[in-house]
Design a protein around this motif. Structure first.
Motif, PDB file in Angstrom:
ATOM      1  N   ASP A   1       0.820  -1.207   0.000  1.00  0.00           N
ATOM      2  CA  ASP A   1       0.000   0.000   0.000  1.00  0.00           C
ATOM      3  C   ASP A   1       0.856   1.259   0.000  1.00  0.00           C
ATOM      4  OD1 ASP A   1      -2.369   1.406  -0.122  1.00  0.00           O
ATOM      5  OD2 ASP A   1      -2.671   1.423   2.048  1.00  0.00           O
ATOM      6  N   VAL A   2       1.873   1.252  -0.852  1.00  0.00           N
ATOM      7  CA  VAL A   2       2.718   2.437  -1.028  1.00  0.00           C
ATOM      8  C   VAL A   2       2.887   2.667  -2.523  1.00  0.00           C
ATOM      9  CG1 VAL A   2       3.970   2.064   1.141  1.00  0.00           C
ATOM     10  CG2 VAL A   2       4.901   1.131  -1.012  1.00  0.00           C
ATOM     11  N   LYS A   3       3.426   3.826  -2.879  1.00  0.00           N
ATOM     12  CA  LYS A   3       3.758   4.095  -4.267  1.00  0.00           C
ATOM     13  C   LYS A   3       5.067   3.387  -4.620  1.00  0.00           C
ATOM     14  CE  LYS A   3       0.451   7.097  -5.242  1.00  0.00           C
ATOM     15  NZ  LYS A   3      -0.579   6.833  -6.291  1.00  0.00           N
ATOM     16  N   ALA A   4       5.171   2.896  -5.854  1.00  0.00           N
ATOM     17  CA  ALA A   4       6.361   2.156  -6.273  1.00  0.00           C
ATOM     18  C   ALA A   4       7.665   2.910  -6.027  1.00  0.00           C
ATOM     19  CB  ALA A   4       6.244   1.758  -7.742  1.00  0.00           C
ATOM     20  N   PRO A   5       7.732   4.233  -6.257  1.00  0.00           N
ATOM     21  CA  PRO A   5       9.006   4.923  -6.012  1.00  0.00           C
ATOM     22  C   PRO A   5       9.509   4.816  -4.583  1.00  0.00           C
ATOM     23  CG  PRO A   5       7.587   6.267  -7.390  1.00  0.00           C
ATOM     24  CD  PRO A   5       6.744   5.115  -6.921  1.00  0.00           C
ATOM     25  N   ALA A   6       8.610   4.548  -3.629  1.00  0.00           N
ATOM     26  CA  ALA A   6       9.041   4.410  -2.235  1.00  0.00           C
ATOM     27  C   ALA A   6      10.014   3.257  -2.058  1.00  0.00           C
ATOM     28  CB  ALA A   6       7.829   4.216  -1.333  1.00  0.00           C
ATOM     29  N   LEU A   7       9.876   2.247  -2.904  1.00  0.00           N
ATOM     30  CA  LEU A   7      10.767   1.085  -2.784  1.00  0.00           C
ATOM     31  C   LEU A   7      12.182   1.411  -3.238  1.00  0.00           C
ATOM     32  CD1 LEU A   7       8.454  -1.828  -4.005  1.00  0.00           C
ATOM     33  CD2 LEU A   7       8.717  -0.869  -1.713  1.00  0.00           C
ATOM     34  N   TYR A   8      12.316   2.394  -4.111  1.00  0.00           N
ATOM     35  CA  TYR A   8      13.649   2.722  -4.617  1.00  0.00           C
ATOM     36  C   TYR A   8      14.522   3.416  -3.573  1.00  0.00           C
ATOM     37  CZ  TYR A   8      12.176   1.265  -9.247  1.00  0.00           C
ATOM     38  OH  TYR A   8      11.745   0.517 -10.310  1.00  0.00           O
ATOM     39  N   TRP A   9      13.916   3.832  -2.462  1.00  0.00           N
ATOM     40  CA  TRP A   9      14.733   4.318  -1.350  1.00  0.00           C
ATOM     41  C   TRP A   9      15.520   3.181  -0.722  1.00  0.00           C
ATOM     42  CZ3 TRP A   9      15.685   9.252  -0.331  1.00  0.00           C
ATOM     43  CH2 TRP A   9      14.785  10.216  -0.763  1.00  0.00           C
ATOM     44  N   HIS A  10      15.013   1.949  -0.896  1.00  0.00           N
ATOM     45  CA  HIS A  10      15.619   0.786  -0.266  1.00  0.00           C
ATOM     46  C   HIS A  10      16.350  -0.120  -1.259  1.00  0.00           C
ATOM     47  CE1 HIS A  10      13.466   1.747   3.443  1.00  0.00           C
ATOM     48  NE2 HIS A  10      12.403   1.960   2.689  1.00  0.00           N
ATOM     49  N   PHE A  11      15.868  -0.157  -2.499  1.00  0.00           N
ATOM     50  CA  PHE A  11      16.442  -1.050  -3.509  1.00  0.00           C
ATOM     51  C   PHE A  11      16.573  -0.299  -4.829  1.00  0.00           C
ATOM     52  CE2 PHE A  11      13.936  -3.645  -0.579  1.00  0.00           C
ATOM     53  CZ  PHE A  11      14.926  -4.485  -0.076  1.00  0.00           C
ATOM     54  N   LYS A  12      17.781  -0.247  -5.354  1.00  0.00           N
ATOM     55  CA  LYS A  12      17.980   0.520  -6.585  1.00  0.00           C
ATOM     56  C   LYS A  12      17.405  -0.184  -7.804  1.00  0.00           C
ATOM     57  CE  LYS A  12      22.590  -1.306  -7.654  1.00  0.00           C
ATOM     58  NZ  LYS A  12      24.008  -0.957  -7.967  1.00  0.00           N
ATOM     59  N   ASP A  13      17.267  -1.521  -7.727  1.00  0.00           N
ATOM     60  CA  ASP A  13      16.716  -2.273  -8.850  1.00  0.00           C
ATOM     61  C   ASP A  13      16.252  -3.635  -8.344  1.00  0.00           C
ATOM     62  OD1 ASP A  13      19.075  -3.788  -8.510  1.00  0.00           O
ATOM     63  OD2 ASP A  13      20.109  -2.701 -10.101  1.00  0.00           O
TER      64      ASP A  13
END
Length: 216
Positions: A40-52
């Motif tokens: 339940d977050v926006k996809a860009p939020a994951l890029y704070w933790h994983f670059k790819d």
């Protein structure tokens, strides 16, 4: 998107969610977008933790390993054969618990040092038995790669325990290969009885290590 207060997002929570989704979608269907939707977050939020995606796979493999070793106790009195067999059996059990588990694990880089204590213990058992460090590493690497490769092929037929992919009916294969009786009979050995196949392969590896290095 929900406005309720949520626990902060961290790498381990994302990896845990990804592993849950993996059993539903398989590796090909696992996307950062799908994981973000589940969290339940926006996809860009994951890029704070994983670059790819590979960075995520690294964390997933690490989490799989954390779960595999949780509560495990290593006996320093083990023979090198006992230690090798136990490590390979444990890895296979862990990998088969996830759809495409072997593919996730293969080529991934551990993101922490959780693997170091067990590896140190394994190497001490091997070197204590007379292996050089280089021989111990080669023996362990060979067995580890055998296990990952075996499970990769096993999961091509049985994605999860109790499942079987269409097209791997042994009897139907035998009928199609009736003109080649040995090939037809080999199907039962190739695509059934994976527990026995795995154990037979381990015996070959142990015997090969004993023969190559003269250590029993």
């Amino acid at each position: 998107m929900s406005t309720e207060r949520r626990a902060p997002l961290d790498r381990r929570k994302v990896a845990d969610t990804a592993l849950r989704l993996l059993n539903e979608t398989g590796l090909d269907g696992l996307t950062l977008r799908a994981i973000a939707r589940e969290l339940d977050v926006k996809a860009p939020a994951l890029y704070w933790h994983f670059k790819d995606k590979q960075a995520l796979l690294d964390e997933m493999a690490t989490e799989m390993y954390r779960r595999m070793i949780a509560g495990a106790v290593l006996d320093p009195a083990d023979t090198w054969q006992e230690r090798l067999l136990a490590a390979c059996r444990g890895l296979r059990t862990a990998l088969t618990g996830y759809r495409d588990g072997a593919k996730v694990f293969s080529g991934s880089r551990f993101t922490g040092t959780e693997h170091a204590p067990a590896m140190e213990s394994h190497l001490r058992v091997f070197t204590g038995a007379g292996f050089t460090l280089a021989q111990a590493v080669q023996a362990m690497r060979t067995a580890n790669m055998y296990t990952i490769g075996f499970v990769t092929e096993e999961q091509g037929v049985r994605p999860l325990p109790g499942e079987r992919r269409e097209g791997y009916d042994v009897e139907e294969r035998a009928r199609r290969m009736a003109e080649f009786p040995l090939v037809a009979e080999a199907g039962k050995l190739l695509f059934d009885g994976y527990d026995e196949q795995f154990e037979d392969g381990l015996k070959l590896i142990v015997a090969g290590i004993e023969a190559a290095y003269g250590i029993r």
